[in-house]
Design an enzyme around this catalytic site. Sequence first.
Site, PDB file in Angstrom:
ATOM      1  N   ASN A 152       5.002  -6.440  -1.948  1.00  0.00           N
ATOM      2  CA  ASN A 152       4.555  -6.168  -3.320  1.00  0.00           C
ATOM      3  C   ASN A 152       3.852  -7.386  -3.945  1.00  0.00           C
ATOM      4  O   ASN A 152       4.057  -8.530  -3.523  1.00  0.00           O
ATOM      5  CB  ASN A 152       5.691  -5.565  -4.158  1.00  0.00           C
ATOM      6  CG  ASN A 152       6.568  -6.607  -4.803  1.00  0.00           C
ATOM      7  OD1 ASN A 152       6.089  -7.472  -5.536  1.00  0.00           O
ATOM      8  ND2 ASN A 152       7.850  -6.534  -4.531  1.00  0.00           N
ATOM      9  N   GLN A 154       4.156  -9.114  -6.646  1.00  0.00           N
ATOM     10  CA  GLN A 154       4.946 -10.224  -7.206  1.00  0.00           C
ATOM     11  C   GLN A 154       5.370 -11.180  -6.104  1.00  0.00           C
ATOM     12  O   GLN A 154       5.268 -12.404  -6.236  1.00  0.00           O
ATOM     13  CB  GLN A 154       6.192  -9.684  -7.942  1.00  0.00           C
ATOM     14  CG  GLN A 154       5.897  -9.002  -9.257  1.00  0.00           C
ATOM     15  CD  GLN A 154       4.918  -9.794 -10.127  1.00  0.00           C
ATOM     16  OE1 GLN A 154       5.010 -11.006 -10.247  1.00  0.00           O
ATOM     17  NE2 GLN A 154       3.945  -9.094 -10.694  1.00  0.00           N
ATOM     18  N   VAL A 155       5.849 -10.620  -5.001  1.00  0.00           N
ATOM     19  CA  VAL A 155       6.249 -11.466  -3.871  1.00  0.00           C
ATOM     20  C   VAL A 155       5.002 -12.115  -3.253  1.00  0.00           C
ATOM     21  O   VAL A 155       5.042 -13.270  -2.827  1.00  0.00           O
ATOM     22  CB  VAL A 155       7.057 -10.655  -2.824  1.00  0.00           C
ATOM     23  CG1 VAL A 155       7.481 -11.545  -1.667  1.00  0.00           C
ATOM     24  CG2 VAL A 155       8.284 -10.023  -3.476  1.00  0.00           C
ATOM     25  N   GLY A 156       3.901 -11.380  -3.282  1.00  0.00           N
ATOM     26  CA  GLY A 156       2.637 -11.935  -2.775  1.00  0.00           C
ATOM     27  C   GLY A 156       2.294 -13.256  -3.454  1.00  0.00           C
ATOM     28  O   GLY A 156       1.811 -14.201  -2.815  1.00  0.00           O
ATOM     29  N   GLU A 173      -1.466  -8.110   2.019  1.00  0.00           N
ATOM     30  CA  GLU A 173      -1.594  -6.643   1.974  1.00  0.00           C
ATOM     31  C   GLU A 173      -0.595  -6.166   0.936  1.00  0.00           C
ATOM     32  O   GLU A 173       0.607  -6.085   1.213  1.00  0.00           O
ATOM     33  CB  GLU A 173      -1.282  -6.045   3.359  1.00  0.00           C
ATOM     34  CG  GLU A 173      -2.265  -6.439   4.450  1.00  0.00           C
ATOM     35  CD  GLU A 173      -3.569  -5.660   4.387  1.00  0.00           C
ATOM     36  OE1 GLU A 173      -3.613  -4.620   3.694  1.00  0.00           O
ATOM     37  OE2 GLU A 173      -4.544  -6.094   5.020  1.00  0.00           O
ATOM     38  N   CYS A 207       2.142   2.679   0.479  1.00  0.00           N
ATOM     39  CA  CYS A 207       1.340   1.823  -0.406  1.00  0.00           C
ATOM     40  C   CYS A 207       0.026   2.474  -0.839  1.00  0.00           C
ATOM     41  O   CYS A 207      -0.501   2.150  -1.889  1.00  0.00           O
ATOM     42  CB  CYS A 207       1.054   0.493   0.274  1.00  0.00           C
ATOM     43  SG  CYS A 207       0.250   0.695   1.870  1.00  0.00           S
TER      44      CYS A 207
HETATM   45  P1  NAD Z   1       8.612  -6.941  -0.618  1.00  0.00           P
HETATM   46  O1  NAD Z   1       7.480  -7.730  -1.128  1.00  0.00           O
HETATM   47  O2  NAD Z   1       9.869  -6.876  -1.427  1.00  0.00           O
HETATM   48  O3  NAD Z   1       9.068  -7.486   0.832  1.00  0.00           O
HETATM   49  C1  NAD Z   1       8.127  -7.805   1.847  1.00  0.00           C
HETATM   50  C2  NAD Z   1       8.657  -8.976   2.682  1.00  0.00           C
HETATM   51  O4  NAD Z   1       8.790 -10.108   1.845  1.00  0.00           O
HETATM   52  C3  NAD Z   1      10.014  -8.714   3.295  1.00  0.00           C
HETATM   53  O5  NAD Z   1      10.009  -9.210   4.609  1.00  0.00           O
HETATM   54  C4  NAD Z   1      10.969  -9.477   2.396  1.00  0.00           C
HETATM   55  O6  NAD Z   1      12.088  -9.969   3.091  1.00  0.00           O
HETATM   56  C5  NAD Z   1      10.125 -10.629   1.889  1.00  0.00           C
HETATM   57  N1  NAD Z   1      10.502 -11.032   0.531  1.00  0.00           N
HETATM   58  C6  NAD Z   1      10.923 -10.247  -0.484  1.00  0.00           C
HETATM   59  N2  NAD Z   1      11.137 -10.971  -1.596  1.00  0.00           N
HETATM   60  C7  NAD Z   1      10.844 -12.260  -1.282  1.00  0.00           C
HETATM   61  C8  NAD Z   1      10.874 -13.489  -2.004  1.00  0.00           C
HETATM   62  N3  NAD Z   1      11.261 -13.535  -3.280  1.00  0.00           N
HETATM   63  N4  NAD Z   1      10.503 -14.613  -1.357  1.00  0.00           N
HETATM   64  C9  NAD Z   1      10.099 -14.563  -0.072  1.00  0.00           C
HETATM   65  N5  NAD Z   1      10.058 -13.436   0.655  1.00  0.00           N
HETATM   66  C10 NAD Z   1      10.421 -12.289   0.072  1.00  0.00           C
HETATM   67  O7  NAD Z   1       8.031  -5.497  -0.340  1.00  0.00           O
HETATM   68  P2  NAD Z   1       8.825  -4.213   0.087  1.00  0.00           P
HETATM   69  O8  NAD Z   1       9.682  -3.756  -1.047  1.00  0.00           O
HETATM   70  O9  NAD Z   1       9.465  -4.429   1.410  1.00  0.00           O
HETATM   71  O10 NAD Z   1       7.621  -3.170   0.318  1.00  0.00           O
HETATM   72  C11 NAD Z   1       7.075  -2.410  -0.718  1.00  0.00           C
HETATM   73  C12 NAD Z   1       5.812  -3.026  -1.269  1.00  0.00           C
HETATM   74  O11 NAD Z   1       4.931  -3.321  -0.222  1.00  0.00           O
HETATM   75  C13 NAD Z   1       5.060  -2.081  -2.187  1.00  0.00           C
HETATM   76  O12 NAD Z   1       4.515  -2.793  -3.252  1.00  0.00           O
HETATM   77  C14 NAD Z   1       3.947  -1.550  -1.294  1.00  0.00           C
HETATM   78  O13 NAD Z   1       2.820  -1.085  -1.983  1.00  0.00           O
HETATM   79  C15 NAD Z   1       3.651  -2.748  -0.482  1.00  0.00           C
HETATM   80  N6  NAD Z   1       3.036  -2.351   0.777  1.00  0.00           N
HETATM   81  C16 NAD Z   1       1.744  -2.665   1.010  1.00  0.00           C
HETATM   82  C17 NAD Z   1       1.145  -2.260   2.187  1.00  0.00           C
HETATM   83  C18 NAD Z   1      -0.279  -2.593   2.500  1.00  0.00           C
HETATM   84  O14 NAD Z   1      -0.647  -2.422   3.654  1.00  0.00           O
HETATM   85  N7  NAD Z   1      -1.091  -3.018   1.552  1.00  0.00           N
HETATM   86  C19 NAD Z   1       1.885  -1.536   3.120  1.00  0.00           C
HETATM   87  C20 NAD Z   1       3.203  -1.253   2.840  1.00  0.00           C
HETATM   88  C21 NAD Z   1       3.782  -1.670   1.669  1.00  0.00           C
END
Ligand code: NAD
Length: 416
Positions: A152, A154-156, A173, A207
């Site tokens: 997501n 925010q984490v990005g 992504e 997504c």
């Molecule tokens: P997320 O950002 O919570 O987690 C993704 C990864 O980041 C995981 O491996 C997690 O362990 C790690 N992470 C989470 N919080 C973190 C932090 N504070 N610091 C460091 N690392 C952290 O995402 P999610 O909930 O697993 O997935 C859903 C999101 O992903 C949605 O926003 C969706 O739209 C997006 N998504 C995008 C695509 C794409 O191809 N563009 C595909 C699938 C999902």
Amino acid sequence: MDPFVDTLQRLREAFVSGRTRPAEFRAAQLKGLSRFLQENKQLLQEALAQDLHKATQLDSAFIRKEPFGLVLILSPWNYPLNLSLGPLVGALAAGNCVVLKPSEISKSTEKVLAEVLPRYLDQSCFAVVLGGPQETGRLLEHKFDYIFFTGNPQVGKIIMTAAAKHLTPITLELGGKNPCYVDDNCDPQTVANRVAFFRCFNAGQTCVAPDYVLCSPEMQARLVPALQSAITRFYGDDPQSSPNLGRIISQKHFQRLRGLLSFGRVVIGGQSDESDLYIAPTVLVDVQETDPVMQEEIFGPILPIVNVRSLGQAIDFINRREKPLALYAFSNNSQVVKRVLAQTSSGGFCGNDGFMHLTLASLPFGGVGSSGMGNYHGKFSFDTFSHHRACLLRPPGLEKIYAIRYPPHTPRNLRV
Ligand code: NAD
């Protein structure tokens, strides 16, 4: 008084007006640049000589695609296998060593990836690391040569900040709210079948799922019964007992989604069952732009419909918000679809269907603005995980020809 505000506003307004898009405009600007160089050659040579004492000359060149080195892939839970292995294919194909950090939320897939996958790969070049945000934070303190993150926005931002400390290039992504414009000129049942299917696929946890519909009140009146008919055909009268409808990943996401059901008016579905993490395929109308359901990515089988009076209003609505990962437009009139495409921006686009564009390996997949940066799939994956090294090879001889470069730059020297 900020000295940049006026200039930046002027340029942004010009961009929004569409002035820079037509091919003639771009050609005219490039011709202008070319004229600038030709007509001011002397002036520019003098300026460069004064600033840098420099002149350059290039021969033929080639690009060598090289692996970055040690790559970190961070993947999410919603397609935990696909979104781990997809980037991994590109990273390995390009010749990198890889650390894969799957999502800790999709625990079973994480376990298989950690315990079984390494047996199939050279473990001196590949590792799976486990953990959630805390462990990932610690991992990110280390220097990687490339980071590929799916998750997501925010984490990005956290990932990008960590990468910046080491000047590590990244692909992000991300997600967001994907608009789906439905024109008055289309068959409501066909649109309803496609929108309902792609909205409810993986229980809406995709997504690129259509996140909300923009249409006129007249189209809404035709679309709602058609959506009801599609949902009943796909999942039966009791969708909870359908083997074709997924469940919400966790209690936390279930609670979040149940909270979103209280905005607008439920016209289809609305039921939920916490013990089963079940949310019924739901359609909401009378939704306001300011409602939470229109602020955050829904990521569940809930479809709000927002009314617009015209195509122009729909385009304005889309452009007022962050650039989405995907954008959908439905119309029997190809000019309408083309206008939506031309006057908006998004990571990807599909006319008259859901997220089929991402199934083609010939197309790059990725976001723009807050929906991400960079792309992959097919050959684009190989390119993403490769450094494009600009190379020039020159024969060791021909020194007389190249002697023109050397100072002192007197008229006599230039005649050699
Ligand atoms: P997320 O950002 O919570 O987690 C993704 C990864 O980041 C995981 O491996 C997690 O362990 C790690 N992470 C989470 N919080 C973190 C932090 N504070 N610091 C460091 N690392 C952290 O995402 P999610 O909930 O697993 O997935 C859903 C999101 O992903 C949605 O926003 C969706 O739209 C997006 N998504 C995008 C695509 C794409 O191809 N563009 C595909 C699938 C999902």
